[in-house]
Design an enzyme around this catalytic site. Structure first.
Site, short mmCIF file in Angstrom:
data_model
loop_
_atom_site.label_atom_id
_atom_site.label_comp_id
_atom_site.label_asym_id
_atom_site.label_seq_id
_atom_site.Cartn_x
_atom_site.Cartn_y
_atom_site.Cartn_z
N GLY A 19 32.31 31.47 -28.56
CA GLY A 19 33.47 30.88 -27.37
C GLY A 19 32.68 29.98 -26.41
O GLY A 19 32.65 30.29 -25.69
N ASN A 21 34.80 27.78 -26.94
CA ASN A 21 36.11 27.61 -26.54
C ASN A 21 37.42 28.22 -24.63
O ASN A 21 37.15 27.50 -23.68
CB ASN A 21 36.92 27.40 -27.31
CG ASN A 21 37.07 25.67 -27.91
OD1 ASN A 21 37.44 25.33 -27.71
ND2 ASN A 21 36.37 26.14 -28.74
N LEU A 99 46.62 36.34 -39.96
CA LEU A 99 48.44 36.96 -39.51
C LEU A 99 48.74 37.66 -39.97
O LEU A 99 49.65 36.68 -40.50
CB LEU A 99 47.94 36.15 -37.57
CG LEU A 99 47.36 35.87 -36.92
CD1 LEU A 99 47.24 34.56 -36.19
CD2 LEU A 99 45.95 37.05 -36.40
N ASN A 113 46.46 28.29 -30.84
CA ASN A 113 45.25 28.38 -31.63
C ASN A 113 44.59 26.81 -32.13
O ASN A 113 45.49 25.68 -31.17
CB ASN A 113 45.67 28.45 -33.63
CG ASN A 113 44.63 28.29 -34.44
OD1 ASN A 113 43.70 29.23 -33.87
ND2 ASN A 113 43.98 27.72 -35.39
N HIS A 115 42.06 24.48 -33.79
CA HIS A 115 41.35 24.06 -35.43
C HIS A 115 40.45 23.02 -35.63
O HIS A 115 41.30 21.82 -34.73
CB HIS A 115 42.25 24.67 -36.20
CG HIS A 115 42.39 24.17 -37.64
ND1 HIS A 115 41.18 25.21 -38.52
CD2 HIS A 115 41.76 22.92 -38.19
CE1 HIS A 115 40.98 24.69 -39.77
NE2 HIS A 115 41.42 23.43 -39.71
N SER A 142 42.88 19.98 -33.34
CA SER A 142 44.56 19.77 -33.24
C SER A 142 44.65 21.39 -32.20
O SER A 142 43.86 22.51 -32.88
CB SER A 142 45.28 20.37 -33.93
OG SER A 142 44.79 18.91 -35.20
N ASP A 151 46.38 27.77 -40.39
CA ASP A 151 46.23 26.67 -39.31
C ASP A 151 47.82 25.38 -39.62
O ASP A 151 47.42 24.51 -39.36
CB ASP A 151 45.13 26.21 -39.67
CG ASP A 151 43.53 26.75 -39.48
OD1 ASP A 151 43.74 26.91 -38.35
OD2 ASP A 151 43.02 26.86 -40.33
C1 GAR Z 1 35.90 26.54 -32.97
O1 GAR Z 1 35.02 25.15 -33.40
C2 GAR Z 1 37.48 26.80 -33.54
O2 GAR Z 1 38.04 25.08 -33.40
C3 GAR Z 1 37.55 27.52 -34.74
O3 GAR Z 1 36.57 28.17 -34.57
C4 GAR Z 1 35.54 27.53 -33.74
C5 GAR Z 1 35.21 28.76 -32.61
O4 GAR Z 1 34.07 28.33 -32.07
N1 GAR Z 1 38.90 27.74 -35.25
C6 GAR Z 1 38.63 27.70 -36.44
O5 GAR Z 1 38.63 27.25 -37.24
C7 GAR Z 1 40.39 28.38 -36.52
N2 GAR Z 1 41.00 27.58 -38.08
P1 GAR Z 1 34.14 28.96 -30.57
O6 GAR Z 1 33.96 30.25 -30.66
O7 GAR Z 1 32.60 28.35 -29.84
O8 GAR Z 1 35.07 28.29 -29.28
#
Ligand code: GAR
Length: 213
Positions: A19, A21, A99, A113, A115, A142, A151
């Site tokens: 989490g 982000n 999804l 989203n 990625h 992105s 994605d």
């Molecule tokens: C992030 O790097 C995000 O871009 C990726 O998961 C991580 C979550 O980190 N998402 C994907 O790969 C989606 N295909 P976080 O839990 O620290 O935000």
């Protein structure tokens, strides 16, 4: 609606992990990002992001996918939970689930989203190691509207970082994550300010192509 929520876009954030982000969105929302996080939903009970949300006083919900017979049943339950909060935007912040088409269609144009790659390069998992293995000199992240393609979907904003000769997947991931924490709140801000539209599969920002590629 409280005075604190008035004039702000209600959002629901979906997570599966740490989490960071989510934290960047929480932090931005305590400053001037005009959103109100109505709920954080995780498919993983131990996701550390749930603690981040709780600490910020945000409602948390765990919907474990193991508890449902199939993907459709899970996504239906997820829809019900999301809709209860009436979000204007659904934010996938490290939500590691494929999804169903029905789920994607329900939130078309109002689900985004993040990625960790410069899409359309490297969809899927383990993008940092794959970027190193492929000998790429540049990698990144992105933010995109969600389409049925994993994605995939119209891209709102991207960030690029160099891949260094000394990088391993962790060091590269850390460099990319730092950028993610900038571009995700930025994309959410543009959406909240009503400045994004999708035209012929392309994202426009203030009427112009959002990506300067
Ligand atoms: C992030 O790097 C995000 O871009 C990726 O998961 C991580 C979550 O980190 N998402 C994907 O790969 C989606 N295909 P976080 O839990 O620290 O935000």
């Amino acid at each position: 609606m409280s005075a604190k929520q008035r004039g702000k876009l209600p959002i629901v954030v979906l997570i599966s992990g740490g989490g960071t982000n989510l934290q960047s969105i929480i932090n931005s929302a305590t400053q001037d990002l005009p959103v109100f996080i109505r709920a954080v939903i995780s498919n993983v009970e131990e996701a550390f992001g749930l603690q981040r949300a709780a600490k910020a006083g945000i409602s948390t919900i765990v919907l474990q996918h193991h508890a449902y017979p199939d993907r459709n049943a899970y996504d239906e339950a997820l829809c019900q939970e999301i809709d209860r909060h009436e979000p204007g935007l659904v934010v996938l912040a490290g939500f590691m689930r494929i999804l169903t088409p029905a789920f994607v269609a329900r939130y078309a144009g109002r689900m985004i989203n993040i990625h960790p790659s410069i899409l359309p390069a490297l969809p899927g998992l383990h993008t940092h190691q794959r970027a190193i293995d492929a000998g790429l000199h540049e990698h990144g992240a992105s933010v995109h509207f969600v389409s049925e393609e994993v994605d995939g979907g119209p891209i709102i904003i991207q960030a690029r970082v160099p891949v260094l000769a000394t990088d391993n997947a962790d060091s590269l991931a850390a460099r990319v994550l730092k950028q993610e924490h900038q571009i995700f709140p930025q994309a959410i801000r543009w959406f909240a300010e009503g400045r994004l539209e999708i035209s012929n599969g392309q994202v426009l920002l203030d009427g112009q192509p959002a990506l300067n590629t």
